[in-house]
Design an enzyme around this catalytic site. Structure first.
Site, PDB file in Angstrom:
ATOM      1  N   THR A 120       1.387 -17.961 -15.527  1.00 22.38           N
ATOM      2  CA  THR A 120       1.476 -16.499 -15.558  1.00 22.38           C
ATOM      3  C   THR A 120       2.583 -16.139 -16.538  1.00 22.38           C
ATOM      4  O   THR A 120       3.451 -16.970 -16.815  1.00 22.38           O
ATOM      5  CB  THR A 120       1.839 -15.923 -14.171  1.00 22.38           C
ATOM      6  OG1 THR A 120       3.128 -16.439 -13.807  1.00 22.38           O
ATOM      7  CG2 THR A 120       0.819 -16.320 -13.122  1.00 22.38           C
ATOM      8  N   GLU A 159      -4.654 -15.920 -12.344  1.00 24.03           N
ATOM      9  CA  GLU A 159      -5.048 -16.630 -11.119  1.00 24.03           C
ATOM     10  C   GLU A 159      -6.541 -16.520 -10.845  1.00 24.03           C
ATOM     11  O   GLU A 159      -7.056 -17.198  -9.958  1.00 24.03           O
ATOM     12  CB  GLU A 159      -4.283 -16.035  -9.916  1.00 24.03           C
ATOM     13  CG  GLU A 159      -2.788 -16.286  -9.918  1.00 24.03           C
ATOM     14  CD  GLU A 159      -1.991 -15.233 -10.698  1.00 24.03           C
ATOM     15  OE1 GLU A 159      -2.578 -14.579 -11.596  1.00 24.03           O
ATOM     16  OE2 GLU A 159      -0.807 -15.065 -10.413  1.00 24.03           O
ATOM     17  N   TRP A 192       2.658   8.440  -2.395  1.00 28.03           N
ATOM     18  CA  TRP A 192       2.571   7.530  -3.532  1.00 28.03           C
ATOM     19  C   TRP A 192       2.033   8.260  -4.759  1.00 28.03           C
ATOM     20  O   TRP A 192       1.052   8.994  -4.662  1.00 28.03           O
ATOM     21  CB  TRP A 192       1.606   6.383  -3.225  1.00 28.03           C
ATOM     22  CG  TRP A 192       2.155   5.361  -2.282  1.00 28.03           C
ATOM     23  CD1 TRP A 192       3.252   5.493  -1.484  1.00 28.03           C
ATOM     24  CD2 TRP A 192       1.617   4.062  -2.038  1.00 28.03           C
ATOM     25  NE1 TRP A 192       3.429   4.354  -0.757  1.00 28.03           N
ATOM     26  CE2 TRP A 192       2.449   3.452  -1.067  1.00 28.03           C
ATOM     27  CE3 TRP A 192       0.532   3.352  -2.538  1.00 28.03           C
ATOM     28  CZ2 TRP A 192       2.219   2.161  -0.593  1.00 28.03           C
ATOM     29  CZ3 TRP A 192       0.301   2.070  -2.065  1.00 28.03           C
ATOM     30  CH2 TRP A 192       1.139   1.483  -1.104  1.00 28.03           C
ATOM     31  N   LYS A 231       7.115   5.895  -5.289  1.00 22.78           N
ATOM     32  CA  LYS A 231       7.143   6.465  -3.935  1.00 22.78           C
ATOM     33  C   LYS A 231       7.987   7.724  -3.962  1.00 22.78           C
ATOM     34  O   LYS A 231       9.189   7.667  -4.125  1.00 22.78           O
ATOM     35  CB  LYS A 231       7.711   5.449  -2.950  1.00 22.78           C
ATOM     36  CG  LYS A 231       6.762   4.277  -2.757  1.00 22.78           C
ATOM     37  CD  LYS A 231       7.447   3.036  -2.231  1.00 22.78           C
ATOM     38  CE  LYS A 231       6.611   1.819  -2.566  1.00 22.78           C
ATOM     39  NZ  LYS A 231       7.079   1.073  -3.731  1.00 22.78           N
TER      40      LYS A 231
HETATM   41  P1  ADP Z   1       0.789 -10.901 -16.007  1.00 25.13           P
HETATM   42  O1  ADP Z   1       0.957 -10.770 -14.524  1.00 25.13           O
HETATM   43  O2  ADP Z   1       1.821 -11.698 -16.623  1.00 25.13           O
HETATM   44  O3  ADP Z   1       0.497  -9.600 -16.719  1.00 25.13           O
HETATM   45  P2  ADP Z   1      -1.979 -11.522 -16.045  1.00 25.13           P
HETATM   46  O4  ADP Z   1      -2.508 -11.438 -17.401  1.00 25.13           O
HETATM   47  O5  ADP Z   1      -2.517 -12.534 -15.145  1.00 25.13           O
HETATM   48  O6  ADP Z   1      -0.476 -11.781 -16.179  1.00 25.13           O
HETATM   49  O7  ADP Z   1      -2.078 -10.086 -15.437  1.00 25.13           O
HETATM   50  C1  ADP Z   1      -2.922  -9.750 -14.404  1.00 25.13           C
HETATM   51  C2  ADP Z   1      -2.637  -8.356 -13.993  1.00 25.13           C
HETATM   52  O8  ADP Z   1      -2.947  -7.445 -15.043  1.00 25.13           O
HETATM   53  C3  ADP Z   1      -3.461  -7.880 -12.834  1.00 25.13           C
HETATM   54  O9  ADP Z   1      -2.932  -8.325 -11.611  1.00 25.13           O
HETATM   55  C4  ADP Z   1      -3.384  -6.374 -13.007  1.00 25.13           C
HETATM   56  O10 ADP Z   1      -2.183  -5.841 -12.480  1.00 25.13           O
HETATM   57  C5  ADP Z   1      -3.360  -6.209 -14.486  1.00 25.13           C
HETATM   58  N1  ADP Z   1      -4.709  -5.870 -14.971  1.00 25.13           N
HETATM   59  C6  ADP Z   1      -5.620  -6.680 -15.515  1.00 25.13           C
HETATM   60  N2  ADP Z   1      -6.735  -5.997 -15.860  1.00 25.13           N
HETATM   61  C7  ADP Z   1      -6.517  -4.715 -15.514  1.00 25.13           C
HETATM   62  C8  ADP Z   1      -7.286  -3.510 -15.592  1.00 25.13           C
HETATM   63  N3  ADP Z   1      -8.487  -3.480 -16.127  1.00 25.13           N
HETATM   64  N4  ADP Z   1      -6.735  -2.388 -15.102  1.00 25.13           N
HETATM   65  C9  ADP Z   1      -5.504  -2.381 -14.567  1.00 25.13           C
HETATM   66  N5  ADP Z   1      -4.738  -3.466 -14.470  1.00 25.13           N
HETATM   67  C10 ADP Z   1      -5.224  -4.624 -14.935  1.00 25.13           C
END
Ligand code: ADP
Length: 542
Positions: free
Chosen positions: A185, A330, A442, A437
């Site tokens: 990550t 993940e 929210w 918040k």
């Molecule tokens: P990092 O946590 O480092 O950004 P990732 O690339 O695994 O690594 O990110 C996943 C996260 O990106 C998701 O848990 C979500 O919060 C966000 N995400 C991915 N796609 C979308 C989307 N289409 N809309 C909103 N958030 C998104």
């Protein structure tokens, strides 16, 4: 009763054999400073065999980790194909990690070999002495003599190493449950955490990428893959392309709007994938230098929320359909894809397209409320999204002690908050840690961002919560104004009055040249909050 079926393993050796023979004429096209260079999947197959032979000679005889420190290009595709197929484990190092995180992940994964792009040698060289398990560095697309080897490390030239090898390799039978590739990550909170994908998970995920309810990658398509191969497996596109014979257009290090516009013009791909900030840059480039891009059948955008205004600009100004998708490292990463049900038309179809999309059969989802209760799929109840499935991580590399809170009862806790409709469409309102918040209610930072980005003078807008004596937290909007345009905080606030509830209207505004971005181009809200805490932002309070 046992079935009577064969037990053929879903291994990436099978995928490589298939891609390089049945689809031997599909191409990987790499952008350079003087146009494109092309290689067929047949050639990729031969080079993969040469690479596997060479790595055997460097002691990669089992599941050693072979890391890459590379751009998206033909060599990276060859490495993607060869390493898992020979039974070793590919580890894609994120070239934009902070130095200490880079050292951390290389040591944590116990990388034995690093294959580095010539242009990235200076970046790697500084950290190499601290990468304790690395024994060999292979320099691709560059001069190996520019790298001074630390004690105990041998440096090789990729092309010289491959030239000396046979282009045949006896790809072994591999247990489909063994690890094929590792991604970490991007470590927005704490140390990066490793996810080890299996041959089986990658195989099943690749099939999903090609399905018509997902990214629809198909034989004969040309896909521009801007999403980096060093993060979340480039959304699974390289393996999916080998599976179905889609060609890949790889931007290498040419990731600015201008060269992307150029490669579009020359290569005319049908498909492209990138995060919203990349497309924002391209749309501005196209505003300044109009060019037809209507040959793009679809553009898949994910990684962070796609503002509806961006979807409309693509559709109405350029005739290109945006497909919104959600996923995470993940989840391999494909989690959901927003394709409206066939019966939906007009505004109803748009509403589906704005959402993060529908879950495929292999991804089981649930929403969990604050007190741990499972919430209904009524399109209204908001909770944390949890997922299960054959390509969803069940633990982080290093065992159950690594961030155990992320996993419970066989579910992955995504840290994303949202709602789900009765027909399985997800709408994310925020990341749990970004929710604002305010006075016991929210506020969705994503909703506010989307609303502000709908204003024609706004290029980018990121919203974070800042402490407030009366309400606990209130939104702060950081705005990047489009070049040549101007707009005031008052005008933006007026613009929002019919778009968000009155109590949500932000009173704190700041105008910045650029929103800070993470290593993969998402808004870095942690840094934005830090800028605010350090008093670095010039804020108007309305
Ligand atoms: P990092 O946590 O480092 O950004 P990732 O690339 O695994 O690594 O990110 C996943 C996260 O990106 C998701 O848990 C979500 O919060 C966000 N995400 C991915 N796609 C979308 C989307 N289409 N809309 C909103 N958030 C998104």
């Amino acid at each position: 009763m046992l079935s009577t079926m064969q037990d053929g393993q879903l291994s990436l050796a099978r995928l490589l054999r298939h891609g390089s023979t049945v689809h031997s004429e599909a191409e990987v096209i790499t952008w350079t400073d003087s146009g494109a260079r092309r290689e067929t999947y047949g050639e990729v197959g031969k080079k993969a065999a040469k690479l596997a032979n060479a790595l055997r000679g460097l002691g990669v005889t089992g599941d050693q980790r072979v890391a890459t420190f590379m751009w998206n290009n033909a060599e990276h595709l060859t490495i993607y194909a060869a390493i898992p197929a020979m039974g070793a484990v590919l580890h894609t190092l994120n070239i934009r990690l902070f130095p200490e995180q880079l050292v951390y992940v290389a040591n944590h994964a116990e990388d034995h070999v690093v294959i580095v792009d010539g242009t990235l040698v200076p970046l790697l060289a500084k950290q190499l002495p601290e990468m304790k398990t690395v024994k060999h560095v292979i320099v691709a697309n560059g001069d190996a003599s520019t790298l001074e080897a630390p004690a105990g490390v041998q440096v090789h030239s990729y092309s010289a190493l491959l030239d000396a090898q046979s282009d045949e390799f006896d790809w072994p039978e591999i247990d489909e449950r063994s690890a094929a590739a590792i991604c970490y990550t991007s470590g927005t909170t704490g140390d990066p955490k490793g996810v080890a994908y299996s041959h089986r998970s990658i195989w099943l995920h690749s099939m999903q990428v090609c399905m018509s309810d997902s990214m629809r990658l198909a034989q004969g398509d040309k896909a521009l893959v801007i999403v980096p191969m060093f993060h979340a497996m480039s959304w699974g596109l390289p393996y999916a392309a080998l599976m179905v014979g889609a060609s890949l257009l790889m931007p290498d290090r040419f990731l600015q709007p201008k060269p992307i516009a150029e490669m579009l013009e020359v290569e005319r791909p049908e498909f492209a994938a990138a995060v919203p900030t990349v497309w924002q840059g391209l749309l501005q480039q196209l505003d300044a230098n109009p060019q037809d891009i209507s040959y793009l059948k679809e553009v898949v955008i994910g990684g962070s929320a796609v503002p509806p205004s961006m979807m409309h600009t693509f559709q109405e100004r350029h005739g290109v359909t945006v497909v919104h998708a959600w996923g995470m490292t993940e989840t391999s990463p494909l989690g959901s894809v927003a394709r409206p049900p066939k019966a939906a038309t007009g505004d109803a179809a748009w509403a589906y397209r704005y959402s993060q999309g529908r879950f495929p059969a292999s991804v089981t989802a649930r929403l969990v409320g604050d007190s741990g209760d499972v919430l209904p799929w009524d399109g209204e109840s908001v909770g944390e999204l949890e997922v299960q499935g054959p390509w969803i991580a069940g633990a982080y590399l290093g065992g159950a002690d690594v961030d155990p809170d992320k996993f419970h009862d066989g579910w992955l806790r995504t840290g994303d908050v949202g709602k789900i409709t009765h027909d399985g469409f997800l709408t994310l309102t925020d990341r749990a840690k970004d929710v604002i918040k305010s006075g016991g209610e929210w506020i969705s930072s994503v909703d506010l961002e989307n609303a502000v980005m709908g204003h024609p003078a706004v290029a980018e807008a990121a919203v974070v919560g800042i402490p407030d004596e009366k309400w606990d937290e209130r939104p702060l909007v950081a705005v990047v104004v489009k070049e040549g345009q101007s707009v005031t905080a008052e005008e933006l606030r007026d613009y929002l009055t019919d778009k968000v509830a009155k109590w949500q209207l932000p009173e704190n505004w700041t105008f910045v040249d650029e929103v800070p971005k993470t290593s993969v181009g998402k808004f870095d809200k942690k840094r934005l909050r830090a800028f605010h805490n350090e008093g670095k932002l010039d804020i108007s309070h309305l």
